[in-house]
Design a protein around this motif. Structure first.
Motif, PDB file in Angstrom:
ATOM      1  N   TYR A 114       0.820  -1.208   0.000  1.00 48.25           N
ATOM      2  CA  TYR A 114       0.000   0.000   0.000  1.00 48.25           C
ATOM      3  C   TYR A 114       0.855   1.260   0.000  1.00 48.25           C
ATOM      4  CZ  TYR A 114      -4.499  -2.312   0.575  1.00 48.25           C
ATOM      5  OH  TYR A 114      -5.619  -3.064   0.365  1.00 48.25           O
ATOM      6  N   LEU A 115       2.007   1.203   0.661  1.00 45.13           N
ATOM      7  CA  LEU A 115       2.898   2.358   0.604  1.00 45.13           C
ATOM      8  C   LEU A 115       3.429   2.569  -0.807  1.00 45.13           C
ATOM      9  CD1 LEU A 115       4.876   2.049   3.948  1.00 45.13           C
ATOM     10  CD2 LEU A 115       3.177   3.768   3.343  1.00 45.13           C
ATOM     11  N   LYS A 116       3.656   1.478  -1.537  1.00 47.31           N
ATOM     12  CA  LYS A 116       4.051   1.592  -2.941  1.00 47.31           C
ATOM     13  C   LYS A 116       2.974   2.316  -3.739  1.00 47.31           C
ATOM     14  CE  LYS A 116       5.490  -2.114  -5.063  1.00 47.31           C
ATOM     15  NZ  LYS A 116       5.611  -3.554  -5.422  1.00 47.31           N
ATOM     16  N   GLN A 117       1.704   1.991  -3.468  1.00 47.72           N
ATOM     17  CA  GLN A 117       0.615   2.638  -4.195  1.00 47.72           C
ATOM     18  C   GLN A 117       0.564   4.136  -3.897  1.00 47.72           C
ATOM     19  OE1 GLN A 117      -0.874   0.578  -6.469  1.00 47.72           O
ATOM     20  NE2 GLN A 117       0.725  -0.707  -5.549  1.00 47.72           N
ATOM     21  N   PHE A 118       0.801   4.488  -2.625  1.00 53.79           N
ATOM     22  CA  PHE A 118       0.774   5.905  -2.260  1.00 53.79           C
ATOM     23  C   PHE A 118       1.927   6.665  -2.914  1.00 53.79           C
ATOM     24  CE2 PHE A 118       2.434   9.249   0.592  1.00 53.79           C
ATOM     25  CZ  PHE A 118       1.417  10.175   0.402  1.00 53.79           C
ATOM     26  N   VAL A 119       3.163   6.151  -2.811  1.00 52.83           N
ATOM     27  CA  VAL A 119       4.295   6.890  -3.370  1.00 52.83           C
ATOM     28  C   VAL A 119       4.236   6.912  -4.893  1.00 52.83           C
ATOM     29  CG1 VAL A 119       5.782   6.415  -1.389  1.00 52.83           C
ATOM     30  CG2 VAL A 119       5.899   4.914  -3.387  1.00 52.83           C
ATOM     31  N   LYS A 120       3.547   5.938  -5.484  1.00 50.51           N
ATOM     32  CA  LYS A 120       3.348   5.971  -6.940  1.00 50.51           C
ATOM     33  C   LYS A 120       2.556   7.209  -7.329  1.00 50.51           C
ATOM     34  CE  LYS A 120       0.885   3.555 -10.646  1.00 50.51           C
ATOM     35  NZ  LYS A 120       0.051   2.361 -10.992  1.00 50.51           N
ATOM     36  N   GLU A 121       1.450   7.454  -6.628  1.00 51.10           N
ATOM     37  CA  GLU A 121       0.615   8.621  -6.931  1.00 51.10           C
ATOM     38  C   GLU A 121       1.284   9.921  -6.495  1.00 51.10           C
ATOM     39  OE1 GLU A 121      -2.040   8.362  -8.724  1.00 51.10           O
ATOM     40  OE2 GLU A 121      -1.910   6.167  -8.765  1.00 51.10           O
ATOM     41  N   ASN A 122       2.034   9.847  -5.414  1.00 52.82           N
ATOM     42  CA  ASN A 122       2.681  11.017  -4.838  1.00 52.82           C
ATOM     43  C   ASN A 122       3.982  11.381  -5.561  1.00 52.82           C
ATOM     44  OD1 ASN A 122       4.980  11.563  -2.401  1.00 52.82           O
ATOM     45  ND2 ASN A 122       3.253  12.981  -2.456  1.00 52.82           N
ATOM     46  N   LYS A 123       4.471  10.453  -6.416  1.00 48.95           N
ATOM     47  CA  LYS A 123       5.771  10.621  -7.079  1.00 48.95           C
ATOM     48  C   LYS A 123       6.913  10.648  -6.065  1.00 48.95           C
ATOM     49  CE  LYS A 123       4.071  12.788 -11.318  1.00 48.95           C
ATOM     50  NZ  LYS A 123       2.660  12.446 -11.060  1.00 48.95           N
ATOM     51  N   GLY A 124       6.765   9.810  -5.036  1.00 46.34           N
ATOM     52  CA  GLY A 124       7.817   9.621  -4.048  1.00 46.34           C
ATOM     53  C   GLY A 124       8.604   8.363  -4.361  1.00 46.34           C
ATOM     54  N   SER A 125       9.172   7.736  -3.337  1.00 46.22           N
ATOM     55  CA  SER A 125       9.950   6.513  -3.557  1.00 46.22           C
ATOM     56  C   SER A 125      10.093   5.724  -2.264  1.00 46.22           C
ATOM     57  CB  SER A 125      11.341   6.840  -4.111  1.00 46.22           C
ATOM     58  OG  SER A 125      12.120   7.486  -3.130  1.00 46.22           O
ATOM     59  N   ILE A 126      10.464   4.466  -2.418  1.00 43.87           N
ATOM     60  CA  ILE A 126      10.813   3.601  -1.290  1.00 43.87           C
ATOM     61  C   ILE A 126      12.127   2.915  -1.636  1.00 43.87           C
ATOM     62  CG2 ILE A 126      10.126   1.659   0.181  1.00 43.87           C
ATOM     63  CD1 ILE A 126       7.250   2.128  -0.630  1.00 43.87           C
ATOM     64  N   THR A 127      13.023   2.846  -0.660  1.00 40.79           N
ATOM     65  CA  THR A 127      14.277   2.109  -0.818  1.00 40.79           C
ATOM     66  C   THR A 127      14.436   1.171   0.368  1.00 40.79           C
ATOM     67  OG1 THR A 127      15.300   3.987  -1.952  1.00 40.79           O
ATOM     68  CG2 THR A 127      16.779   2.284  -1.137  1.00 40.79           C
ATOM     69  N   ILE A 128      14.792  -0.087   0.091  1.00 46.34           N
ATOM     70  CA  ILE A 128      14.961  -1.080   1.154  1.00 46.34           C
ATOM     71  C   ILE A 128      16.313  -1.756   0.996  1.00 46.34           C
ATOM     72  CG2 ILE A 128      14.038  -3.151   2.271  1.00 46.34           C
ATOM     73  CD1 ILE A 128      11.314  -2.477   1.088  1.00 46.34           C
ATOM     74  N   CYS A 129      17.068  -1.834   2.086  1.00 46.25           N
ATOM     75  CA  CYS A 129      18.315  -2.589   2.129  1.00 46.25           C
ATOM     76  C   CYS A 129      18.163  -3.732   3.121  1.00 46.25           C
ATOM     77  CB  CYS A 129      19.476  -1.708   2.586  1.00 46.25           C
ATOM     78  SG  CYS A 129      20.051  -0.528   1.373  1.00 46.25           S
ATOM     79  N   SER A 130      18.570  -4.919   2.714  1.00 48.26           N
ATOM     80  CA  SER A 130      18.558  -6.072   3.612  1.00 48.26           C
ATOM     81  C   SER A 130      19.430  -7.152   3.017  1.00 48.26           C
ATOM     82  CB  SER A 130      17.126  -6.588   3.811  1.00 48.26           C
ATOM     83  OG  SER A 130      17.069  -7.543   4.857  1.00 48.26           O
ATOM     84  N   SER A 131      20.272  -7.761   3.846  1.00 48.17           N
ATOM     85  CA  SER A 131      21.228  -8.761   3.387  1.00 48.17           C
ATOM     86  C   SER A 131      22.100  -8.152   2.287  1.00 48.17           C
ATOM     87  CB  SER A 131      20.498 -10.018   2.902  1.00 48.17           C
ATOM     88  OG  SER A 131      21.414 -11.048   2.577  1.00 48.17           O
TER      89      SER A 131
END
Length: 305
Positions: free
Chosen positions: A238-255
């Motif tokens: 759902y956060l992906k859907q919001f930042v898609k409309e907002n023109k934001g982004s998500i970055t995740i680091c793991s392993s």
């Protein structure tokens, strides 16, 4: 008397939230985590000209995880005044014996350590620090609660999936760039470890997805136990859907993975180093005049004549 140090870590000149910046940052974090028990590490900040303040969440997680196991020191007077002032504002300065100073520009989202069971405390902090800030786009009450719910799912994943007690968070508002950056981090089991374990023990399969973060961000994909045919996994979706409309982004680091979602595109890169935990960075575009509602709220807001 000659002083001997097992490791001196020269901090990079620029640490930012991009994929490239994340790789540079994880290289530093991995050096701290891979030091042998009992060693002395010295951090030298003399080359550092910039760090995205939100990433201090991950640095704090690694420091707290390793303080006591190794001795961590820093070169006095190596921190540039601009960065020292930032640390003094957002509560990270406690590691450097800096007294807190006021945030006259109201751009700070303070560094916070939260017990993984104190979900109400984290909810209060996130609402006050992010959701109700003047810089945020206009959100309906329903969408604001949905964003909070999904961030709390990410928060709750730390003790449930990460096997850790503490969750670390920090952020910053960048008025000139029209963006809010907020990071949640923890140390412990990585996303890859959880996905491999889930495939092996829940699905009885030896082959798991090559891009485990991408898998974990898809709708309903989760390593939680399946209940009524569903297993959660909606927080990041759902956060992906919001930042898609907002023109934001998500970055995740793991392993050894760093994954990003921006401009409706996913990208996964491999890192040469391992981040023994997970950090999730959300970037919200504040130069956004749209008003956001949930789909089921639209009928309540708009009616045809």
């Amino acid at each position: 008397m000659v002083m001997m140090y097992n490791m001196v870590i020269k901090m990079p000149s620029n640490i930012n939230s991009s994929i490239k910046g994340s790789k540079v940052f994880v290289q530093v974090l991995n050096k701290i985590c891979s030091a042998k028990t009992g060693e002395t590490i010295v951090l030298n900040f003399s080359d550092m000209e910039w760090i995205d303040a939100n990433l201090l969440a991950a640095l704090g997680a690694v420091l707290e995880e390793n303080i006591g196991r190794v001795t961590i020191q820093y070169v006095r007077n190596s921190i540039r005044p601009k960065i020292e002032k930032l640390l003094a504002k957002n509560q990270f300065g406690k590691y450097f014996h800096l007294s807190k100073v006021s945030d006259e520009n109201d751009t700070i989202i303070e560094y916070k350590i939260t017990d993984g069971r104190e979900i109400k405390e984290f909810a209060r902090y996130f609402k006050e620090s992010v959701l109700f800030r003047d810089a945020m786009p206009v959100l309906s009450d329903g969408l604001r609660e949905k964003i909070l719910e999904n961030v709390l799912e990410i928060f709750g994943n730390a003790p449930m999936h990460g096997g850790c007690d503490k969750v670390y968070s920090c952020g910053q508002i960048f008025p000139q760039k029209n963006v809010i950056k907020f990071t949640i981090a923890n140390t412990g089991h990585t996303i890859k470890e959880n996905v491999i374990d889930y495939y092996a023990h829940e699905l009885n399969e030896d082959v798991y997805p090559e891009e485990t973060i991408s898998w974990a961000t898809a709708e309903y994909n989760s390593t939680k136990k399946i209940v009524n045919g569903k297993s959660g996994g909606l927080g990041l979706f759902y956060l992906k859907q919001f930042v898609k409309e907002n023109k934001g982004s998500i970055t995740i680091c793991s392993s050894d993975e760093v994954w990003s979602y921006k401009d409706n595109k996913e990208k996964t890169d491999r890192m040469n180093d391992i981040f023994s935990g997970t950090m999730v960075t959300i970037e919200i575009n504040t130069n956004d005049n749209n008003r956001y509602y949930l789909e089921d709220e639209i009928s309540e807001v708009f009616s045809e004549f």
